[in-house]
Design a protein around this motif. Structure first.
Motif, PDB file in Angstrom:
ATOM      1  N   VAL A 143       0.664  -1.196   0.079  1.00 52.32           N
ATOM      2  CA  VAL A 143       0.064   0.012  -0.032  1.00 52.32           C
ATOM      3  C   VAL A 143       0.850   1.212  -0.044  1.00 52.32           C
ATOM      4  O   VAL A 143       1.801   1.394   0.843  1.00 52.32           O
ATOM      5  N   SER A 144       0.583   2.172  -1.002  1.00 53.02           N
ATOM      6  CA  SER A 144       1.581   3.496  -1.036  1.00 53.02           C
ATOM      7  C   SER A 144       1.407   4.259   0.119  1.00 53.02           C
ATOM      8  O   SER A 144       0.302   4.352   0.833  1.00 53.02           O
ATOM      9  N   ALA A 145       2.544   4.701   0.716  1.00 50.14           N
ATOM     10  CA  ALA A 145       2.753   5.546   1.690  1.00 50.14           C
ATOM     11  C   ALA A 145       2.050   7.039   1.464  1.00 50.14           C
ATOM     12  O   ALA A 145       1.879   7.314   0.423  1.00 50.14           O
ATOM     13  N   ASP A 146       2.251   7.721   2.659  1.00 46.42           N
ATOM     14  CA  ASP A 146       1.884   9.174   2.504  1.00 46.42           C
ATOM     15  C   ASP A 146       2.592  10.011   1.412  1.00 46.42           C
ATOM     16  O   ASP A 146       2.125  10.887   0.650  1.00 46.42           O
ATOM     17  N   ASP A 147       4.104   9.476   1.288  1.00 40.46           N
ATOM     18  CA  ASP A 147       4.670  10.064  -0.008  1.00 40.46           C
ATOM     19  C   ASP A 147       4.572   9.340  -1.403  1.00 40.46           C
ATOM     20  O   ASP A 147       5.422   9.715  -2.118  1.00 40.46           O
ATOM     21  N   GLY A 148       3.696   8.585  -1.353  1.00 37.82           N
ATOM     22  CA  GLY A 148       3.330   7.714  -2.664  1.00 37.82           C
ATOM     23  C   GLY A 148       4.271   6.626  -3.103  1.00 37.82           C
ATOM     24  O   GLY A 148       4.121   5.608  -3.751  1.00 37.82           O
ATOM     25  N   SER A 149       5.446   6.348  -1.863  1.00 37.73           N
ATOM     26  CA  SER A 149       6.364   5.419  -2.274  1.00 37.73           C
ATOM     27  C   SER A 149       5.822   4.083  -1.845  1.00 37.73           C
ATOM     28  O   SER A 149       4.714   3.731  -1.055  1.00 37.73           O
ATOM     29  N   PHE A 150       6.563   2.823  -2.349  1.00 36.40           N
ATOM     30  CA  PHE A 150       5.952   1.280  -2.091  1.00 36.40           C
ATOM     31  C   PHE A 150       7.213   0.727  -2.209  1.00 36.40           C
ATOM     32  O   PHE A 150       8.130   0.991  -2.968  1.00 36.40           O
ATOM     33  N   LYS A 151       7.158  -0.561  -1.712  1.00 30.63           N
ATOM     34  CA  LYS A 151       8.257  -1.777  -1.972  1.00 30.63           C
ATOM     35  C   LYS A 151       7.433  -2.991  -2.024  1.00 30.63           C
ATOM     36  O   LYS A 151       6.523  -3.209  -1.273  1.00 30.63           O
ATOM     37  N   LEU A 152       7.993  -3.680  -3.133  1.00 31.27           N
ATOM     38  CA  LEU A 152       7.154  -5.017  -3.294  1.00 31.27           C
ATOM     39  C   LEU A 152       8.569  -6.024  -3.280  1.00 31.27           C
ATOM     40  O   LEU A 152       9.318  -5.887  -3.918  1.00 31.27           O
ATOM     41  N   THR A 153       8.232  -7.184  -2.672  1.00 27.91           N
ATOM     42  CA  THR A 153       9.208  -8.172  -2.693  1.00 27.91           C
ATOM     43  C   THR A 153       8.534  -9.547  -3.075  1.00 27.91           C
ATOM     44  O   THR A 153       7.768 -10.068  -2.815  1.00 27.91           O
ATOM     45  N   VAL A 154       9.629  -9.982  -3.867  1.00 28.53           N
ATOM     46  CA  VAL A 154       9.511 -11.405  -4.461  1.00 28.53           C
ATOM     47  C   VAL A 154      10.782 -12.222  -4.263  1.00 28.53           C
ATOM     48  O   VAL A 154      11.719 -11.617  -4.242  1.00 28.53           O
ATOM     49  N   ASP A 155      10.633 -13.626  -4.194  1.00 34.76           N
ATOM     50  CA  ASP A 155      11.662 -14.544  -3.774  1.00 34.76           C
ATOM     51  C   ASP A 155      12.137 -15.081  -5.012  1.00 34.76           C
ATOM     52  O   ASP A 155      13.184 -16.088  -5.111  1.00 34.76           O
ATOM     53  N   HIS A 156      11.731 -14.698  -6.343  1.00 34.23           N
ATOM     54  CA  HIS A 156      12.517 -15.344  -7.376  1.00 34.23           C
ATOM     55  C   HIS A 156      12.386 -14.487  -8.769  1.00 34.23           C
ATOM     56  O   HIS A 156      11.477 -13.621  -8.849  1.00 34.23           O
ATOM     57  N   GLY A 157      13.164 -14.592  -9.609  1.00 35.71           N
ATOM     58  CA  GLY A 157      13.482 -13.728 -10.799  1.00 35.71           C
ATOM     59  C   GLY A 157      12.244 -14.288 -11.614  1.00 35.71           C
ATOM     60  O   GLY A 157      11.486 -15.151 -11.510  1.00 35.71           O
ATOM     61  N   GLY A 158      12.200 -13.386 -12.846  1.00 40.87           N
ATOM     62  CA  GLY A 158      11.250 -13.479 -13.832  1.00 40.87           C
ATOM     63  C   GLY A 158      10.472 -12.414 -14.449  1.00 40.87           C
ATOM     64  O   GLY A 158      11.098 -11.118 -14.318  1.00 40.87           O
ATOM     65  N   THR A 159       9.416 -12.323 -15.186  1.00 38.92           N
ATOM     66  CA  THR A 159       9.102 -10.982 -15.775  1.00 38.92           C
ATOM     67  C   THR A 159       7.627 -10.570 -15.100  1.00 38.92           C
ATOM     68  O   THR A 159       6.999 -11.675 -14.899  1.00 38.92           O
ATOM     69  N   TYR A 160       7.857  -9.499 -14.734  1.00 36.37           N
ATOM     70  CA  TYR A 160       6.763  -8.797 -14.161  1.00 36.37           C
ATOM     71  C   TYR A 160       6.331  -7.778 -14.499  1.00 36.37           C
ATOM     72  O   TYR A 160       6.845  -6.885 -15.271  1.00 36.37           O
ATOM     73  N   THR A 161       5.026  -7.410 -13.931  1.00 35.89           N
ATOM     74  CA  THR A 161       4.526  -5.972 -14.150  1.00 35.89           C
ATOM     75  C   THR A 161       4.098  -5.515 -13.007  1.00 35.89           C
ATOM     76  O   THR A 161       3.581  -6.461 -11.823  1.00 35.89           O
ATOM     77  N   VAL A 162       3.928  -3.921 -12.584  1.00 39.66           N
ATOM     78  CA  VAL A 162       3.573  -3.471 -11.571  1.00 39.66           C
ATOM     79  C   VAL A 162       2.430  -2.790 -11.721  1.00 39.66           C
ATOM     80  O   VAL A 162       2.170  -1.994 -12.688  1.00 39.66           O
ATOM     81  N   ARG A 163       1.332  -2.856 -10.822  1.00 34.08           N
ATOM     82  CA  ARG A 163       0.076  -2.183 -11.213  1.00 34.08           C
ATOM     83  C   ARG A 163      -0.280  -1.662  -9.857  1.00 34.08           C
ATOM     84  O   ARG A 163      -0.251  -2.090  -8.727  1.00 34.08           O
TER      85      ARG A 163
END
Length: 520
Positions: free
Chosen positions: A73-93
């Motif tokens: 969930v984006s913070a007050d400054d709009g920032s976010f972090k997402l974590t995944v445990d393996h590589g690959g092709t992804y999109t962020v939405r």
């Protein structure tokens, strides 16, 4: 995905592209995978088109086969972090009630883990107003009609009013290096490439006409002669003196050409604007729009090219410029449709197909009409390596989107033909390697990636994919070596892209509806 960015209300259009993400704040993160020592983190920010942060947005990391592998969930400054445990092709939405969603271009992890993902959302409850200022958005499309007295009257298309008066003013310029832009972003690189190629259409047209625009009138002949000799300052002085004796669009257009050559784009765009408003010819509108696009004022360029296309519906290059501008503001499907219309007008010209091919390669989902037009390109120009390559890419995307699996043999045949036509077409070797990797033929994939590197040692994607192929064969030492080479090559590619942009001034644009105090 397509977002109607033309409906935003922004005092400075470039703010959202200039936002720095270095000071990411705390993020309320909920990942579907527990963090491990090998976890890969993707960071970014969610903002509106005015560059202001949007908090409380749900941000997801989707793989090609499974959505929502990670959530934040984006913070007050709009920032976010997402974590995944393996590589690959992804999109962020990103999603939020009352706001339009946004989705990133595909990212390869861990390769792209250090890139910041910028998501831009629009207030869907009030699309004609900014989330905080509530000011009216600039018109970006519509058609002009002619009144009985011969003037162009504003009309509405899709509910958007468009008149002869542009809704924006170019207020200044700044160095792009100060705006947080980086050449390593694929979409940014493609936008820059399309802008340069749009300007090249201007140069090619001038060459075909023998610079008739500058030499048609004896009034400016001496100035044109000095320009041809390289005396730009002298030519500008003569043009200004000639204009003093009688104002006209031809003189302002010539001043625009001279100002751009003298590295004064702010003066140039104002002269092109004066020329277009005085005499709305195809050339004047195209040159105005391409100047805006070249200097990263993409949304105003959309407005100008849209008006130019409505006034000159038979202009293929106007539609090509519109498509390039729409791509730059992430209206990908609109961009593809504009380019397809351009190719319909001049089906034997390569430029629209090449524009469309670049777009198709860099956008995640298949673009409307792209496969059909790129097939037409390959049929019309069978000896063109680029035509075969881009058609192959469109077929690969269709197979991938349909999840039909298997080996897209038609695409492989086209790619093999491409490298026969041009043995130095490195991207085609990479695509061949990816197809081989997909069907489990890692030895062939390694061979293809090595061929790509042989013709272009700085092709970073080839080193990255070669590293993965070595890893699958158990050659960890070679995999590590290629990954290190990839990282070095990526730096070189980014430095080259940055060098191309370093001396390019970027326009700062404001809405005319904004109070004077708000202007820079």
């Amino acid at each position: 995905m397509t977002r109607n960015t033309t409906a935003t209300t922004v005092a400075v259009f470039l703010i959202w592209a200039a936002v720095a993400f270095a000071n990411a704040g705390p993020v309320a993160e909920k990942s579907t995978q527990a963090a491990t020592a090998k976890a890969i983190t993707v960071s970014g920010s969610v903002r509106n088109a005015g560059g202001e942060p949007i908090s409380g947005a749900d941000v997801y990391l989707d793989s090609e086969k499974k959505p929502a592998l990670a959530h934040a969930v984006s913070a007050d400054d709009g920032s976010f972090k997402l974590t995944v445990d393996h590589g690959g092709t992804y999109t962020v939405r990103a999603e939020k009630s009352g706001w339009s969603g946004d989705q990133s271009d595909p990212i390869e992890l861990p390769r792209d883990a250090n890139k910041r993902v910028a998501l831009v959302m629009e207030n869907s409850r009030n699309p004609g107003a900014d989330a905080t200022s509530g000011t009216a958005s600039p018109p970006a499309s519509g058609k002009a009609t002619t009144t009985p007295n011969g003037t162009n009257a504003p009309t509405k298309t899709n509910g958007i009013e468009f008149s002869d008066e542009p809704s924006f003013t170019v207020a200044g310029v700044t160095d792009r290096s100060n705006l947080g832009l980086h050449g390593s972003d694929t979409a940014a690189r493609t936008s820059d490439s399309l802008a340069r190629e749009t300007v090249r259409l201007k140069a090619e047209d001038a060459e075909k006409k023998g610079r008739a625009d500058a030499t048609a009138s004896p009034k400016y002949q001496r100035a044109a002669d000095l320009e041809a000799k390289g005396d730009l300052s002298g030519a500008r002085d003569l043009t200004q003196k000639a204009l003093a004796s009688g104002d006209d669009a031809e003189g302002h257009h010539l001043l625009g050409d001279l100002d751009e050559k003298m590295n004064d784009p702010l003066a140039a765009v104002r002269e092109y604007e004066r020329a277009a408003l005085m005499y709305p010819s195809e050339q004047n509108y195209f040159d105005w729009g391409s100047e805006l696009l070249l200097h990263k004022a993409a949304q105003p360029a959309v407005e100008v090219f849209t008006k130019g296309a409505s006034l000159h519906p038979e202009s293929s290059r106007m539609l090509a410029g519109l498509g390039a501008a729409q791509y730059s503001v992430r209206s990908y499907e609109d961009a593809a449709r504009s380019i397809c219309k351009a190719s319909d007008l001049k089906p034997n010209e390569a430029a629209p197909y090449l524009f469309l091919g670049q777009m198709e390669k860099t956008v995640n989902a298949p673009l409307p009409c792209a496969e059909e037009k790129l097939a037409q390109f390959a049929e019309q120009q069978p000896a063109s390596a680029a035509a075969n390559y881009y058609y192959a890419i469109s077929l690969i995307k269709r197979e991938k989107d349909a999840r039909t699996g298997g080996d897209p043999r038609a695409a492989r045949t086209l790619l093999e033909k491409c490298v026969r036509l041009d043995p130095k077409y490195g991207a085609a070797y990479v695509a061949l390697g990816a197809l081989a990797f997909q069907r489990g033929d890692f030895a062939q994939a390694i061979k293809n990636y090595q061929q790509a590197i042989a013709v272009n040692p700085q092709l970073s994607e080839a080193h990255y994919r070669l590293s993965l192929a070595y890893k699958r064969t158990g050659d960890d030492a070679a995999a590590k070596r290629e990954m290190e080479t990839y990282q070095s090559a990526e730096k070189v590619e980014s430095a080259h892209a940055d060098e191309q942009s370093r001396n390019l001034k970027q326009f700062l644009v404001i809405l005319k509806s904004q109070p004077a105090a708000a202007r820079p």
